[in-house]
Design a protein around this motif. Structure first.
Motif, short mmCIF file in Angstrom:
data_model
loop_
_atom_site.label_atom_id
_atom_site.label_comp_id
_atom_site.label_asym_id
_atom_site.label_seq_id
_atom_site.Cartn_x
_atom_site.Cartn_y
_atom_site.Cartn_z
N GLU A 82 0.82 -1.21 0.00
CA GLU A 82 0.00 0.00 0.00
C GLU A 82 0.85 1.26 0.00
O GLU A 82 0.39 2.34 -0.39
CB GLU A 82 -0.96 -0.01 1.21
N ARG B 40 -0.17 3.02 8.15
CA ARG B 40 -1.59 3.38 8.11
C ARG B 40 -1.81 4.77 8.73
O ARG B 40 -2.56 5.58 8.20
CB ARG B 40 -2.39 2.32 8.87
N LYS B 41 -1.14 5.03 9.83
CA LYS B 41 -1.27 6.33 10.50
C LYS B 41 -0.72 7.45 9.63
O LYS B 41 -1.31 8.53 9.52
CB LYS B 41 -0.56 6.28 11.85
N GLU C 95 -7.95 3.79 6.63
CA GLU C 95 -8.42 2.60 7.33
C GLU C 95 -7.75 1.39 6.68
O GLU C 95 -7.33 1.44 5.52
CB GLU C 95 -9.94 2.47 7.21
N GLN C 96 -7.69 0.28 7.42
CA GLN C 96 -7.06 -0.91 6.87
C GLN C 96 -7.65 -2.14 7.51
O GLN C 96 -7.99 -2.14 8.70
CB GLN C 96 -5.54 -0.86 7.09
#
Length: 323
Positions: free
Chosen positions: A39, A96-97, A102-103
């Motif tokens: 990602e 992610r942060k 969202e994940q």
């Protein structure tokens, strides 16, 4: 080159308008990836741009990356190797942060990257050996709950022929159809039609050649010279690009997210060898192929939400104050 990443996180130069779809729904984007770190290495600047615009972005990560090699020499330690699954989950949490997304984990087991001639068989029970029509169930559940208008995945070759990337493509294509079928797993929720599905196409020859030329102009050593000399994808592959999303102001966010996957990337490696100002000048977009669409849009595109998004009305300041 890593120092420039932190410098770049002061914020983008462009403030984008808030948008929604034709029904007034918030824009939602779902990326389907094989492993934690994908990602951040594929389309992450585009992700950061859309997050800045107010788009809700979710990443569905198919596997935990349990069999991924440690590619950063500084992380080749017994304690890391013994706890690689937990380490990779923690890395994903950090990325992610940084990206503001969202994940969700789909819960499949990493297949590893088989090497040798002939190639050894894949490990029993791994993601690459699953039936995509059945495995797609977990992704259908995510699609029906999140209800994205746009979804991204890999092309039919997985972007490169890793068994998990190829299976990610297969379950994505199956889930795109099955999520809209009321007869498929009705217990998972109301059917949802994803309007558009894209393939990531960032690593194509024309882009790498532009970066290589820009490095030469700067009097710097290009990390792509050998890769270009041995290019084996042919010229037709890059002609599949339909959509180029301008994301130059978010390249620093992309790099910071990638660096969060410390076991997977060497901060002194080629991914960070090209200064950000060179990247912005030589190739300021991330590129995609529109593979499926249920809406009309004109090609080429500069927006994954072309044909879907409309600009939200501007609320006068007086109304905002009195609300």
């Amino acid at each position: 080159m890593v120092e420039s990443v932190a410098d770049d996180l002061e914020g983008p130069a462009v403030v984008l308008p808030r948008r929604h779809d034709h029904h007034g729904e918030p824009l939602r984007l779902l990326h389907v990836h094989a492993h934690p770190d994908d990602e951040s290495s594929k389309g992450a600047a585009t992700t950061a741009r859309y997050v800045a615009e107010g788009v809700e972005v979710m990443v569905a990560t198919c596997t935990g990356g349990e069999r991924g090699s440690i590619l950063n020499p500084a992380m080749e330690r017994p304690d890391i190797e013994a706890n690689i699954a937990e380490v990779r989950r923690n890395e994903m949490a950090a990325a992610r942060k940084i990206l503001g997304i969202e994940q969700v984990w789909l819960g499949f087991v990493d297949s590893g990257l088989p090497e040798g001639d002939p190639l050894p068989p894949l490990p029993e029970g791994c993601f690459g050996l699953t039936d995509p029509q059945e495995t797609a169930r977990e992704l259908v559940k995510v699609i029906r709950q999140f209800r994205p208008q746009v979804m991204t995945t890999y092309d039919e070759n997985g972007g490169y022929p890793h068994p998990d990337h190829i299976m990610t493509h297969r379950i994505s294509m199956a889930a795109y159809e099955l999520a809209a079928d009321p007869a498929a797993w009705p217990e998972l929720g109301e059917p949802w039609e994803v309007s558009k599905l894209y393939y990531h196409m960032t690593f194509h020859r024309r882009r790498l050649a532009a970066l290589d030329a820009a490095m030469t102009e700067e009097g710097l050593e290009s990390p792509y010279r050998e890769w270009l000399a041995n290019w084996d994808r042919g010229e037709d592959w890059e002609k599949r690009v339909t959509t180029r999303v301008w994301a130059a102001d978010w390249f620093g966010v992309r790099d910071a997210a990638l660096l969060a996957h410390a076991t997977q990337v060497d901060p002194d490696g080629r991914w960070f060898a090209i200064p950000l100002h060179v990247q912005r000048r030589a190739w300021p977009t991330e590129d995609f192929e529109l593979a499926r669409s249920r809406v009309e849009s004109s090609l080429p595109e500069d927006d994954l939400f072309a044909g879907i998004a409309v600009e939200s009305p501007v609320v006068p300041a007086v109304e905002e104050a009195s609300a």
